[in-house]
Design a protein around this motif. Sequence first.
Motif, mmCIF file in Angstrom:
data_model
loop_
_atom_site.group_PDB
_atom_site.id
_atom_site.type_symbol
_atom_site.label_atom_id
_atom_site.label_comp_id
_atom_site.label_asym_id
_atom_site.label_seq_id
_atom_site.Cartn_x
_atom_site.Cartn_y
_atom_site.Cartn_z
ATOM 1 N N GLY A 104 0.878 -1.204 0.103
ATOM 2 C CA GLY A 104 -0.006 0.093 -0.013
ATOM 3 C C GLY A 104 0.863 1.134 0.087
ATOM 4 N N PHE A 107 2.368 1.971 -3.535
ATOM 5 C CA PHE A 107 1.243 2.564 -4.502
ATOM 6 C C PHE A 107 0.988 3.968 -4.104
ATOM 7 C CE2 PHE A 107 -3.386 3.679 -4.945
ATOM 8 C CZ PHE A 107 -3.488 3.536 -6.213
ATOM 9 N N PHE A 111 2.003 7.106 -6.305
ATOM 10 C CA PHE A 111 0.660 8.064 -6.883
ATOM 11 C C PHE A 111 0.820 9.687 -6.486
ATOM 12 C CE2 PHE A 111 -3.396 9.932 -6.014
ATOM 13 C CZ PHE A 111 -4.020 9.717 -7.173
#
Length: 309
Positions: A104, A107, A111
Amino acid sequence: MSLLKKILFAPLFLFALAEFINQLKQYLLNPYIIFNLDQATLLGILLLLGLLILASLLFGVFLTLANDWKIVAPVILCAAILPIALLNQPINTINPVSFILAGGLVFILGFVFVVLHANLASYLTFQPNIIISPAIKQTIALILILVSFTYYLSANMLIAKGGFTIPDSVFNFALQFIPSSELPSTQSLSSQLQVTPEQLQLLQQNPQLLQAYGLDPSILNNLQTSSPQTTANSLIKQTLQQEFQKMLAPYQQYIPILLAILFYFTLQFITMFLNLLIPVFIWLVFLILEKTAFVKFTVEMREVKKLVV
Protein backbone atom coordinates in the motif's frame (compact mmCIF):
# COMPACT_ATOMS: atom_id res chain seq x y z
CA MET A 1 26.22 19.21 -3.82
CA SER A 2 22.98 19.46 -5.79
CA LEU A 3 22.31 15.74 -5.34
CA LEU A 4 22.93 16.02 -1.60
CA LYS A 5 20.33 18.78 -1.35
CA LYS A 6 17.80 16.68 -3.24
CA ILE A 7 18.15 13.66 -0.96
CA LEU A 8 18.64 15.51 2.34
CA PHE A 9 14.99 15.14 3.41
CA ALA A 10 14.79 11.46 2.42
CA PRO A 11 16.45 10.08 5.60
CA LEU A 12 14.32 12.40 7.73
CA PHE A 13 11.18 11.12 6.01
CA LEU A 14 12.19 7.47 6.46
CA PHE A 15 12.98 8.05 10.14
CA ALA A 16 9.59 9.72 10.77
CA LEU A 17 7.83 6.92 8.86
CA ALA A 18 9.65 4.26 10.89
CA GLU A 19 8.56 5.92 14.14
CA PHE A 20 4.99 6.09 12.83
CA ILE A 21 5.02 2.34 12.06
CA ASN A 22 6.48 1.59 15.50
CA GLN A 23 3.67 3.58 17.10
CA LEU A 24 1.09 1.90 14.85
CA LYS A 25 2.39 -1.55 15.80
CA GLN A 26 0.74 -1.53 19.23
CA TYR A 27 -2.69 -0.91 17.65
CA LEU A 28 -2.21 -3.75 15.17
CA LEU A 29 -1.12 -6.20 17.87
CA ASN A 30 -3.86 -5.13 20.29
CA PRO A 31 -6.83 -3.52 18.48
CA TYR A 32 -8.63 -3.07 21.82
CA ILE A 33 -6.12 -0.43 22.94
CA ILE A 34 -8.17 2.33 21.33
CA PHE A 35 -10.98 1.61 23.82
CA ASN A 36 -8.85 2.59 26.81
CA LEU A 37 -10.66 5.81 27.62
CA ASP A 38 -7.77 7.55 29.35
CA GLN A 39 -5.27 10.33 28.80
CA ALA A 40 -2.46 7.96 27.77
CA THR A 41 -4.55 6.61 24.87
CA LEU A 42 -5.35 10.11 23.63
CA LEU A 43 -1.69 11.12 23.80
CA GLY A 44 -0.76 7.94 21.94
CA ILE A 45 -3.21 8.74 19.12
CA LEU A 46 -1.93 12.33 18.94
CA LEU A 47 1.64 11.03 18.70
CA LEU A 48 0.63 8.56 15.99
CA LEU A 49 -1.03 11.26 13.89
CA GLY A 50 1.74 13.76 14.59
CA LEU A 51 4.31 11.32 13.20
CA LEU A 52 2.12 10.66 10.16
CA ILE A 53 1.79 14.37 9.42
CA LEU A 54 5.51 14.91 9.94
CA ALA A 55 6.39 12.01 7.62
CA SER A 56 3.96 13.27 4.96
CA LEU A 57 5.34 16.81 5.24
CA LEU A 58 8.94 15.61 4.87
CA PHE A 59 7.94 13.40 1.95
CA GLY A 60 6.27 16.33 0.20
CA VAL A 61 9.36 18.53 0.65
CA PHE A 62 11.63 15.69 -0.51
CA LEU A 63 9.54 15.15 -3.67
CA THR A 64 9.59 18.88 -4.42
CA LEU A 65 13.37 19.13 -4.15
CA ALA A 66 14.16 15.83 -5.89
CA ASN A 67 11.42 15.73 -8.56
CA ASP A 68 13.12 12.81 -10.30
CA TRP A 69 12.02 9.16 -10.51
CA LYS A 70 15.61 7.96 -10.29
CA ILE A 71 15.94 9.56 -6.85
CA VAL A 72 12.40 9.04 -5.58
CA ALA A 73 11.94 5.35 -6.51
CA PRO A 74 14.72 3.98 -4.21
CA VAL A 75 13.34 6.00 -1.29
CA ILE A 76 9.84 4.62 -1.88
CA LEU A 77 11.24 1.08 -1.92
CA CYS A 78 13.06 1.76 1.36
CA ALA A 79 9.78 3.04 2.82
CA ALA A 80 8.08 -0.22 1.77
CA ILE A 81 10.74 -2.28 3.54
CA LEU A 82 10.12 -0.54 6.87
CA PRO A 83 6.78 -2.23 7.78
CA ILE A 84 8.16 -5.64 6.80
CA ALA A 85 11.23 -5.11 8.97
CA LEU A 86 9.46 -3.52 11.95
CA LEU A 87 6.25 -5.55 12.14
CA ASN A 88 7.87 -8.96 11.73
CA GLN A 89 9.54 -8.97 15.14
CA PRO A 90 10.88 -11.33 16.36
CA ILE A 91 12.49 -12.30 13.06
CA ASN A 92 11.07 -15.84 12.99
CA THR A 93 7.46 -14.53 12.96
CA ILE A 94 5.60 -13.53 9.80
CA ASN A 95 2.87 -10.91 9.95
CA PRO A 96 0.93 -10.88 6.66
CA VAL A 97 -0.39 -7.42 7.47
CA SER A 98 3.13 -6.02 7.07
CA PHE A 99 3.26 -7.02 3.39
CA ILE A 100 -0.12 -5.42 2.71
CA LEU A 101 1.08 -2.25 4.43
CA ALA A 102 4.29 -2.32 2.37
CA GLY A 103 2.44 -2.75 -0.93
CA GLY A 104 0.00 0.00 0.00
CA LEU A 105 2.84 2.41 0.77
CA VAL A 106 4.44 1.77 -2.62
CA PHE A 107 1.16 2.57 -4.38
CA ILE A 108 0.33 5.64 -2.26
CA LEU A 109 3.78 7.23 -2.33
CA GLY A 110 4.18 6.52 -6.03
CA PHE A 111 0.74 7.96 -6.80
CA VAL A 112 1.42 11.12 -4.79
CA PHE A 113 4.71 11.63 -6.64
CA VAL A 114 3.01 11.33 -10.04
CA VAL A 115 0.43 13.96 -9.08
CA LEU A 116 2.95 16.32 -7.50
CA HIS A 117 5.39 15.88 -10.40
CA ALA A 118 2.68 17.04 -12.80
CA ASN A 119 1.97 20.10 -10.63
CA LEU A 120 5.65 20.99 -10.42
CA ALA A 121 5.93 20.81 -14.19
CA SER A 122 3.02 23.17 -14.83
CA TYR A 123 3.13 25.91 -12.18
CA LEU A 124 3.92 29.52 -13.11
CA THR A 125 4.71 30.99 -9.69
CA PHE A 126 6.09 28.77 -6.95
CA GLN A 127 3.64 28.89 -4.05
CA PRO A 128 4.44 25.94 -1.74
CA ASN A 129 1.14 26.00 0.12
CA ILE A 130 -0.82 25.77 -3.14
CA ILE A 131 1.45 23.21 -4.80
CA ILE A 132 2.56 20.96 -1.92
CA SER A 133 -0.25 21.14 0.66
CA PRO A 134 -2.72 19.08 -1.43
CA ALA A 135 -0.10 16.37 -1.93
CA ILE A 136 0.66 16.20 1.80
CA LYS A 137 -3.02 16.03 2.77
CA GLN A 138 -3.57 13.41 0.07
CA THR A 139 -0.73 11.32 1.50
CA ILE A 140 -2.21 11.55 5.00
CA ALA A 141 -5.73 10.65 3.83
CA LEU A 142 -4.60 7.62 1.80
CA ILE A 143 -2.32 6.30 4.55
CA LEU A 144 -5.16 6.63 7.07
CA ILE A 145 -7.31 4.44 4.83
CA LEU A 146 -4.45 1.96 4.47
CA VAL A 147 -3.72 1.66 8.20
CA SER A 148 -7.44 1.35 8.96
CA PHE A 149 -7.63 -1.56 6.52
CA THR A 150 -4.61 -3.23 8.14
CA TYR A 151 -6.21 -2.56 11.53
CA TYR A 152 -9.30 -4.41 10.30
CA LEU A 153 -7.19 -7.37 9.15
CA SER A 154 -5.38 -7.53 12.50
CA ALA A 155 -8.64 -7.31 14.47
CA ASN A 156 -10.23 -9.94 12.24
CA MET A 157 -7.35 -12.38 12.79
CA LEU A 158 -7.34 -11.75 16.54
CA ILE A 159 -11.10 -12.24 16.92
CA ALA A 160 -11.14 -15.29 14.64
CA LYS A 161 -8.43 -16.86 16.79
CA GLY A 162 -9.57 -15.98 20.31
CA GLY A 163 -13.06 -14.54 19.95
CA PHE A 164 -14.24 -11.06 20.80
CA THR A 165 -13.88 -9.85 24.38
CA ILE A 166 -15.54 -6.65 25.52
CA PRO A 167 -12.80 -4.39 26.91
CA ASP A 168 -13.25 -3.52 30.58
CA SER A 169 -13.11 0.20 29.81
CA VAL A 170 -16.05 -0.06 27.39
CA PHE A 171 -18.01 -2.31 29.72
CA ASN A 172 -17.49 -0.02 32.72
CA PHE A 173 -18.52 2.98 30.61
CA ALA A 174 -21.70 1.23 29.39
CA LEU A 175 -22.49 0.05 32.91
CA GLN A 176 -22.93 3.64 33.99
CA PHE A 177 -26.02 3.94 31.77
CA ILE A 178 -27.75 0.85 33.18
CA PRO A 179 -30.27 1.84 35.89
CA SER A 180 -29.24 0.55 39.30
CA SER A 181 -32.74 -0.87 39.75
CA GLU A 182 -32.04 -3.35 36.93
CA LEU A 183 -28.80 -4.60 38.49
CA PRO A 184 -28.68 -7.31 41.15
CA SER A 185 -28.35 -6.08 44.72
CA THR A 186 -24.75 -6.39 45.85
CA GLN A 187 -25.81 -6.44 49.50
CA SER A 188 -28.03 -9.49 49.08
CA LEU A 189 -25.49 -11.17 46.87
CA SER A 190 -22.58 -10.49 49.21
CA SER A 191 -24.46 -12.10 52.06
CA GLN A 192 -24.77 -15.23 49.95
CA LEU A 193 -21.06 -15.31 49.14
CA GLN A 194 -19.87 -16.00 52.68
CA VAL A 195 -18.44 -19.41 51.91
CA THR A 196 -17.00 -21.61 54.63
CA PRO A 197 -13.47 -23.04 54.18
CA GLU A 198 -14.95 -26.52 53.67
CA GLN A 199 -17.25 -25.27 50.90
CA LEU A 200 -14.40 -23.33 49.31
CA GLN A 201 -12.17 -26.43 49.28
CA LEU A 202 -14.98 -28.46 47.70
CA LEU A 203 -15.44 -25.90 44.93
CA GLN A 204 -11.70 -25.78 44.27
CA GLN A 205 -11.65 -29.53 43.84
CA ASN A 206 -14.73 -29.45 41.57
CA PRO A 207 -14.54 -26.29 39.41
CA GLN A 208 -17.06 -27.82 36.99
CA LEU A 209 -19.76 -26.98 39.53
CA LEU A 210 -19.14 -23.28 38.91
CA GLN A 211 -18.78 -23.75 35.16
CA ALA A 212 -22.19 -25.42 35.05
CA TYR A 213 -23.67 -22.10 36.22
CA GLY A 214 -21.64 -20.07 33.74
CA LEU A 215 -19.15 -18.81 36.35
CA ASP A 216 -15.40 -18.55 35.98
CA PRO A 217 -13.55 -20.73 38.56
CA SER A 218 -11.15 -17.80 39.07
CA ILE A 219 -13.88 -16.26 41.24
CA LEU A 220 -12.65 -18.60 43.97
CA ASN A 221 -9.47 -16.53 44.26
CA ASN A 222 -11.59 -13.45 44.92
CA LEU A 223 -13.48 -15.30 47.62
CA GLN A 224 -10.18 -15.92 49.40
CA THR A 225 -8.59 -12.50 49.04
CA SER A 226 -11.51 -10.07 48.76
CA SER A 227 -14.38 -8.99 50.94
CA PRO A 228 -17.87 -10.32 50.15
CA GLN A 229 -18.91 -6.88 48.86
CA THR A 230 -15.98 -6.71 46.43
CA THR A 231 -16.57 -10.27 45.32
CA ALA A 232 -20.24 -9.52 44.72
CA ASN A 233 -19.35 -6.58 42.47
CA SER A 234 -16.89 -8.75 40.52
CA LEU A 235 -19.47 -11.50 40.15
CA ILE A 236 -22.12 -9.08 38.86
CA LYS A 237 -19.67 -7.62 36.37
CA GLN A 238 -18.55 -11.06 35.20
CA THR A 239 -22.12 -12.28 34.79
CA LEU A 240 -23.16 -9.23 32.78
CA GLN A 241 -20.06 -9.50 30.59
CA GLN A 242 -20.90 -13.11 29.79
CA GLU A 243 -24.45 -12.12 28.87
CA PHE A 244 -23.20 -9.40 26.54
CA GLN A 245 -20.71 -11.83 25.00
CA LYS A 246 -23.56 -14.24 24.21
CA MET A 247 -25.60 -11.41 22.67
CA LEU A 248 -22.71 -10.34 20.42
CA ALA A 249 -21.66 -13.87 19.42
CA PRO A 250 -23.95 -14.07 16.32
CA TYR A 251 -22.53 -10.76 15.04
CA GLN A 252 -18.87 -11.51 15.73
CA GLN A 253 -17.94 -11.48 12.02
CA TYR A 254 -19.04 -7.85 11.74
CA ILE A 255 -17.16 -6.63 14.80
CA PRO A 256 -13.76 -6.18 13.03
CA ILE A 257 -15.45 -3.99 10.42
CA LEU A 258 -17.05 -1.84 13.10
CA LEU A 259 -13.73 -1.59 14.94
CA ALA A 260 -11.93 -0.48 11.76
CA ILE A 261 -14.60 2.13 11.00
CA LEU A 262 -14.38 3.47 14.54
CA PHE A 263 -10.57 3.51 14.33
CA TYR A 264 -10.63 5.37 11.00
CA PHE A 265 -13.14 8.04 12.01
CA THR A 266 -11.34 8.61 15.32
CA LEU A 267 -8.07 9.28 13.49
CA GLN A 268 -9.79 11.27 10.74
CA PHE A 269 -11.59 13.51 13.22
CA ILE A 270 -8.39 14.46 15.03
CA THR A 271 -6.50 14.83 11.74
CA MET A 272 -8.93 17.51 10.56
CA PHE A 273 -7.65 19.80 13.30
CA LEU A 274 -3.98 18.88 12.92
CA ASN A 275 -4.14 19.53 9.16
CA LEU A 276 -4.68 23.21 9.92
CA LEU A 277 -1.01 23.40 10.92
CA ILE A 278 0.32 22.07 7.59
CA PRO A 279 0.34 25.42 5.71
CA VAL A 280 2.23 27.02 8.59
CA PHE A 281 4.84 24.26 8.60
CA ILE A 282 5.29 24.40 4.80
CA TRP A 283 5.70 28.16 4.85
CA LEU A 284 8.23 27.91 7.69
CA VAL A 285 10.25 25.14 6.00
CA PHE A 286 10.66 26.99 2.70
CA LEU A 287 11.31 30.27 4.48
CA ILE A 288 14.23 28.62 6.29
CA LEU A 289 15.45 26.96 3.08
CA GLU A 290 15.40 30.32 1.28
CA LYS A 291 17.03 32.31 4.07
CA THR A 292 19.84 29.75 4.43
CA ALA A 293 20.41 29.80 0.66
CA PHE A 294 19.56 26.10 0.49
CA VAL A 295 17.22 26.97 -2.39
CA LYS A 296 16.88 30.04 -4.55
CA PHE A 297 14.22 31.44 -6.84
CA THR A 298 14.61 32.88 -10.32
CA VAL A 299 12.27 35.26 -12.11
CA GLU A 300 11.52 34.57 -15.78
CA MET A 301 9.92 36.79 -18.39
CA ARG A 302 7.66 34.87 -20.74
CA GLU A 303 5.73 35.86 -23.81
CA VAL A 304 1.97 35.62 -23.61
CA LYS A 305 -0.50 35.24 -26.43
CA LYS A 306 -3.79 37.13 -26.17
CA LEU A 307 -6.81 37.24 -28.39
CA VAL A 308 -7.71 40.63 -29.86
CA VAL A 309 -10.88 41.21 -31.88
